[in-house]
Design a protein around this motif. Structure first.
Motif, PDB file in Angstrom:
ATOM      1  N   ALA A  34      28.001  28.967  36.103  1.00  0.00           N
ATOM      2  CA  ALA A  34      28.535  29.939  35.146  1.00  0.00           C
ATOM      3  C   ALA A  34      29.829  30.585  35.611  1.00  0.00           C
ATOM      4  O   ALA A  34      30.249  31.599  35.045  1.00  0.00           O
ATOM      5  CB  ALA A  34      27.486  31.015  34.874  1.00  0.00           C
ATOM      6  N   GLY A  35      30.477  29.998  36.632  1.00  0.00           N
ATOM      7  CA  GLY A  35      31.735  30.551  37.118  1.00  0.00           C
ATOM      8  C   GLY A  35      31.518  31.456  38.310  1.00  0.00           C
ATOM      9  O   GLY A  35      30.506  31.382  39.005  1.00  0.00           O
ATOM     10  N   GLY A  36      32.494  32.326  38.557  1.00  0.00           N
ATOM     11  CA  GLY A  36      32.410  33.222  39.703  1.00  0.00           C
ATOM     12  C   GLY A  36      31.395  34.323  39.500  1.00  0.00           C
ATOM     13  O   GLY A  36      31.221  34.836  38.388  1.00  0.00           O
ATOM     14  N   ASP A  37      30.729  34.684  40.597  1.00  0.00           N
ATOM     15  CA  ASP A  37      29.719  35.745  40.570  1.00  0.00           C
ATOM     16  C   ASP A  37      30.419  37.092  40.687  1.00  0.00           C
ATOM     17  O   ASP A  37      30.843  37.493  41.768  1.00  0.00           O
ATOM     18  CB  ASP A  37      28.736  35.523  41.732  1.00  0.00           C
ATOM     19  N   LEU A  38      30.538  37.810  39.592  1.00  0.00           N
ATOM     20  CA  LEU A  38      31.238  39.088  39.583  1.00  0.00           C
ATOM     21  C   LEU A  38      30.446  40.191  40.268  1.00  0.00           C
ATOM     22  O   LEU A  38      30.975  41.266  40.520  1.00  0.00           O
ATOM     23  CB  LEU A  38      31.561  39.503  38.149  1.00  0.00           C
ATOM     24  N   SER A  87      29.131  39.931  43.298  1.00  0.00           N
ATOM     25  CA  SER A  87      29.213  39.899  44.758  1.00  0.00           C
ATOM     26  C   SER A  87      30.562  39.432  45.284  1.00  0.00           C
ATOM     27  O   SER A  87      30.792  39.460  46.476  1.00  0.00           O
ATOM     28  CB  SER A  87      28.143  38.947  45.322  1.00  0.00           C
ATOM     29  N   SER A  88      31.486  39.023  44.406  1.00  0.00           N
ATOM     30  CA  SER A  88      32.731  38.444  44.885  1.00  0.00           C
ATOM     31  C   SER A  88      33.825  39.485  44.956  1.00  0.00           C
ATOM     32  O   SER A  88      33.651  40.649  44.613  1.00  0.00           O
ATOM     33  CB  SER A  88      33.157  37.302  43.963  1.00  0.00           C
ATOM     34  N   TYR A  89      35.001  39.027  45.394  1.00  0.00           N
ATOM     35  CA  TYR A  89      36.143  39.907  45.544  1.00  0.00           C
ATOM     36  C   TYR A  89      36.558  40.559  44.231  1.00  0.00           C
ATOM     37  O   TYR A  89      37.146  41.615  44.210  1.00  0.00           O
ATOM     38  CB  TYR A  89      37.329  39.134  46.125  1.00  0.00           C
ATOM     39  N   GLU A  90      36.225  39.919  43.078  1.00  0.00           N
ATOM     40  CA  GLU A  90      36.632  40.496  41.802  1.00  0.00           C
ATOM     41  C   GLU A  90      36.007  41.864  41.571  1.00  0.00           C
ATOM     42  O   GLU A  90      36.544  42.666  40.817  1.00  0.00           O
ATOM     43  CB  GLU A  90      36.234  39.563  40.641  1.00  0.00           C
ATOM     44  N   SER A  91      34.846  42.129  42.190  1.00  0.00           N
ATOM     45  CA  SER A  91      34.146  43.380  41.908  1.00  0.00           C
ATOM     46  C   SER A  91      34.450  44.468  42.930  1.00  0.00           C
ATOM     47  O   SER A  91      33.885  45.544  42.868  1.00  0.00           O
ATOM     48  CB  SER A  91      32.630  43.120  41.881  1.00  0.00           C
ATOM     49  N   THR A  92      35.371  44.195  43.865  1.00  0.00           N
ATOM     50  CA  THR A  92      35.701  45.178  44.890  1.00  0.00           C
ATOM     51  C   THR A  92      36.884  46.023  44.448  1.00  0.00           C
ATOM     52  O   THR A  92      37.430  45.852  43.359  1.00  0.00           O
ATOM     53  CB  THR A  92      36.021  44.483  46.220  1.00  0.00           C
ATOM     54  N   HIS A  93      37.309  46.906  45.350  1.00  0.00           N
ATOM     55  CA  HIS A  93      38.416  47.802  45.051  1.00  0.00           C
ATOM     56  C   HIS A  93      39.675  46.999  44.729  1.00  0.00           C
ATOM     57  O   HIS A  93      39.947  45.959  45.308  1.00  0.00           O
ATOM     58  CB  HIS A  93      38.668  48.721  46.253  1.00  0.00           C
ATOM     59  N   THR A 134      35.592  31.809  29.489  1.00  0.00           N
ATOM     60  CA  THR A 134      35.616  33.148  28.902  1.00  0.00           C
ATOM     61  C   THR A 134      36.195  34.174  29.876  1.00  0.00           C
ATOM     62  O   THR A 134      35.987  35.372  29.712  1.00  0.00           O
ATOM     63  CB  THR A 134      34.187  33.575  28.505  1.00  0.00           C
ATOM     64  N   SER A 135      36.941  33.703  30.879  1.00  0.00           N
ATOM     65  CA  SER A 135      37.484  34.617  31.895  1.00  0.00           C
ATOM     66  C   SER A 135      38.334  35.718  31.289  1.00  0.00           C
ATOM     67  O   SER A 135      38.360  36.849  31.787  1.00  0.00           O
ATOM     68  CB  SER A 135      38.334  33.828  32.901  1.00  0.00           C
ATOM     69  N   GLY A 136      39.033  35.383  30.206  1.00  0.00           N
ATOM     70  CA  GLY A 136      39.907  36.372  29.595  1.00  0.00           C
ATOM     71  C   GLY A 136      39.178  37.593  29.086  1.00  0.00           C
ATOM     72  O   GLY A 136      39.782  38.663  28.926  1.00  0.00           O
ATOM     73  N   MET A 137      37.873  37.478  28.841  1.00  0.00           N
ATOM     74  CA  MET A 137      37.107  38.620  28.341  1.00  0.00           C
ATOM     75  C   MET A 137      37.056  39.751  29.358  1.00  0.00           C
ATOM     76  O   MET A 137      36.854  40.909  28.994  1.00  0.00           O
ATOM     77  CB  MET A 137      35.695  38.177  27.969  1.00  0.00           C
ATOM     78  N   VAL A 138      37.219  39.417  30.657  1.00  0.00           N
ATOM     79  CA  VAL A 138      37.245  40.456  31.688  1.00  0.00           C
ATOM     80  C   VAL A 138      38.609  40.500  32.370  1.00  0.00           C
ATOM     81  O   VAL A 138      38.763  41.078  33.442  1.00  0.00           O
ATOM     82  CB  VAL A 138      36.128  40.236  32.731  1.00  0.00           C
ATOM     83  N   GLY A 139      39.608  39.865  31.768  1.00  0.00           N
ATOM     84  CA  GLY A 139      40.968  39.949  32.279  1.00  0.00           C
ATOM     85  C   GLY A 139      41.292  39.009  33.416  1.00  0.00           C
ATOM     86  O   GLY A 139      42.343  39.159  34.052  1.00  0.00           O
ATOM     87  N   ARG A 142      44.002  27.512  23.362  1.00  0.00           N
ATOM     88  CA  ARG A 142      43.105  28.150  22.391  1.00  0.00           C
ATOM     89  C   ARG A 142      41.807  28.575  23.066  1.00  0.00           C
ATOM     90  O   ARG A 142      41.290  29.675  22.819  1.00  0.00           O
ATOM     91  CB  ARG A 142      42.810  27.203  21.227  1.00  0.00           C
ATOM     92  N   MET A 143      41.259  27.712  23.929  1.00  0.00           N
ATOM     93  CA  MET A 143      40.029  28.047  24.632  1.00  0.00           C
ATOM     94  C   MET A 143      40.227  29.276  25.515  1.00  0.00           C
ATOM     95  O   MET A 143      39.400  30.201  25.522  1.00  0.00           O
ATOM     96  CB  MET A 143      39.572  26.858  25.485  1.00  0.00           C
ATOM     97  N   LEU A 144      41.332  29.291  26.273  1.00  0.00           N
ATOM     98  CA  LEU A 144      41.573  30.390  27.209  1.00  0.00           C
ATOM     99  C   LEU A 144      41.904  31.687  26.486  1.00  0.00           C
ATOM    100  O   LEU A 144      41.401  32.751  26.854  1.00  0.00           O
ATOM    101  CB  LEU A 144      42.698  30.009  28.173  1.00  0.00           C
ATOM    102  N   TRP A 145      42.745  31.630  25.480  1.00  0.00           N
ATOM    103  CA  TRP A 145      43.106  32.843  24.732  1.00  0.00           C
ATOM    104  C   TRP A 145      41.949  33.338  23.882  1.00  0.00           C
ATOM    105  O   TRP A 145      41.764  34.540  23.722  1.00  0.00           O
ATOM    106  CB  TRP A 145      44.316  32.561  23.839  1.00  0.00           C
ATOM    107  N   GLY A 146      41.168  32.413  23.347  1.00  0.00           N
ATOM    108  CA  GLY A 146      40.053  32.806  22.479  1.00  0.00           C
ATOM    109  C   GLY A 146      38.740  32.973  23.203  1.00  0.00           C
ATOM    110  O   GLY A 146      37.735  33.350  22.585  1.00  0.00           O
ATOM    111  N   CYS A 147      38.741  32.705  24.524  1.00  0.00           N
ATOM    112  CA  CYS A 147      37.516  32.824  25.337  1.00  0.00           C
ATOM    113  C   CYS A 147      36.374  32.029  24.687  1.00  0.00           C
ATOM    114  O   CYS A 147      35.272  32.546  24.472  1.00  0.00           O
ATOM    115  CB  CYS A 147      37.133  34.284  25.517  1.00  0.00           C
ATOM    116  N   GLU A 148      36.642  30.764  24.386  1.00  0.00           N
ATOM    117  CA  GLU A 148      35.713  29.957  23.617  1.00  0.00           C
ATOM    118  C   GLU A 148      34.738  29.175  24.492  1.00  0.00           C
ATOM    119  O   GLU A 148      35.084  28.736  25.589  1.00  0.00           O
ATOM    120  CB  GLU A 148      36.492  28.984  22.717  1.00  0.00           C
TER     121      GLU A 148
END
Length: 278
Positions: free
Chosen positions: A76-80, A82-88, A151-156, A178-184
């Motif tokens: 399902a992609g990166g684990d938000l 526990s990964s660096y995306e969820s840190t400061h 759907t990465s764009g949904m969280v920026g 279209r997939m990336l902009w529309g988070c499809e």
């Protein structure tokens, strides 16, 4: 899972994020084992996957690699959580390059350098970095529960695991954008039509279909299989002239091998060839 292949586990501990096992003769399998998170990867997961791919590439004992996920999900992609995306935010900006370079970028490079067949066996979600992982494999066999997209764009977030390179090559620039902009997300049939999947089978038949394909590949001459992969991959960025020149050198290297001599002899004798990989 087919007609009774003996599955022998080769690598797994309680702390591991993946399991590596000998699925059948000549077929090695990597399974991401984080099913409660739909096999979302963290840094450790990526490091383990990359190391397992590198080991497979260097080991002539097996000819085909299958990558899959446990519990009805591919990745399902990166684990938000526990990964660096969820840190400061400062840590994200300073550490992102190192983390991704030693993590999923290492996985992408390991797959690019692997000259043996790699099959993604996809059930459930293959999203964002999970889709990039699937597309970095040579073939993608999915079941009717497969869901592919980004759907990465949904969280920026960005398609930074290799997706910006892989997506347009698989589905065309317009569909990728279209997939990336529309988070499809696409169901299995849509993914097949877009070129994200190679084949779709019923969920109950997924393992047997992948095992049958992998086993069939192991019956071909190993050196030829490797050189074919290199030729086709290289041709994607070559002119016809350059590809033909590469073919000349490849023929010189392959046609005098023991396997070609055995293959021709077997054809003339109307028997199954016994390839030895040299």
């Amino acid at each position: 899972m087919g007609d009774g292949p003996v599955t022998r586990e080769t690598t797994k501990s309680a702390a591991d994020d993946i399991r590596v096992d000998q699925w059948a003769g000549g077929v090695r399998r990597i399974t991401i084992t984080r099913p409660t998170l739909r096999n979302a990867y963290r840094s450790q997961t990526a490091v383990e996957i990359a190391a397992a791919i590198e080991q497979f590439t260097a080991d002539d004992a097996d000819q085909v690699l299958v990558i899959t996920g446990a519990g009805g999900a591919f990745c399902a992609g990166g684990d938000l959580t526990s990964s660096y995306e969820s840190t400061h935010a400062d840590a994200v900006q300073l550490g992102h390059g190192v983390v991704i370079r030693e993590g999923m970028h290492r996985v992408m490079r390991a797959l690019a350098l692997c000259d043996k067949p790699v099959i993604a066996m996809i059930s459930g979600p293959a999203v964002a970095g999970g889709l990039a992982l699937a597309l970095a494999c040579d073939l993608r066999i999915g079941d009717d529960t497969a869901r592919l997209g980004d759907t990465s764009g949904m969280v920026g977030l960005l398609p930074d695991e290799g997706g910006a390179w892989l997506f347009p090559r698989a589905m065309g620039t317009d569909h990728a954008l279209r997939m990336l902009w529309g988070c499809e997300l696409y169901d299995a049939q849509q993914a097949l039509e877009l070129g994200l999947l190679t084949q779709v089978v019923p969920a109950a038949e997924l393992e047997s279909a992948v095992l049958a394909l992998a086993t069939r590949i192991t019956r071909t001459a190993p050196l030829t299989t490797r050189v074919v992969k290199r030729m086709v991959r290289n041709a994607m960025s070559q002119s016809l002239h350059a590809s033909l020149i590469e073919a000349e050198y490849a023929v010189a290297a392959i046609n005098d091998t023991a396997d070609v001599r055995e293959g021709i002899a077997a054809f003339l004798d109307k028997r199954t060839p016994r390839f030895v990989g040299r």
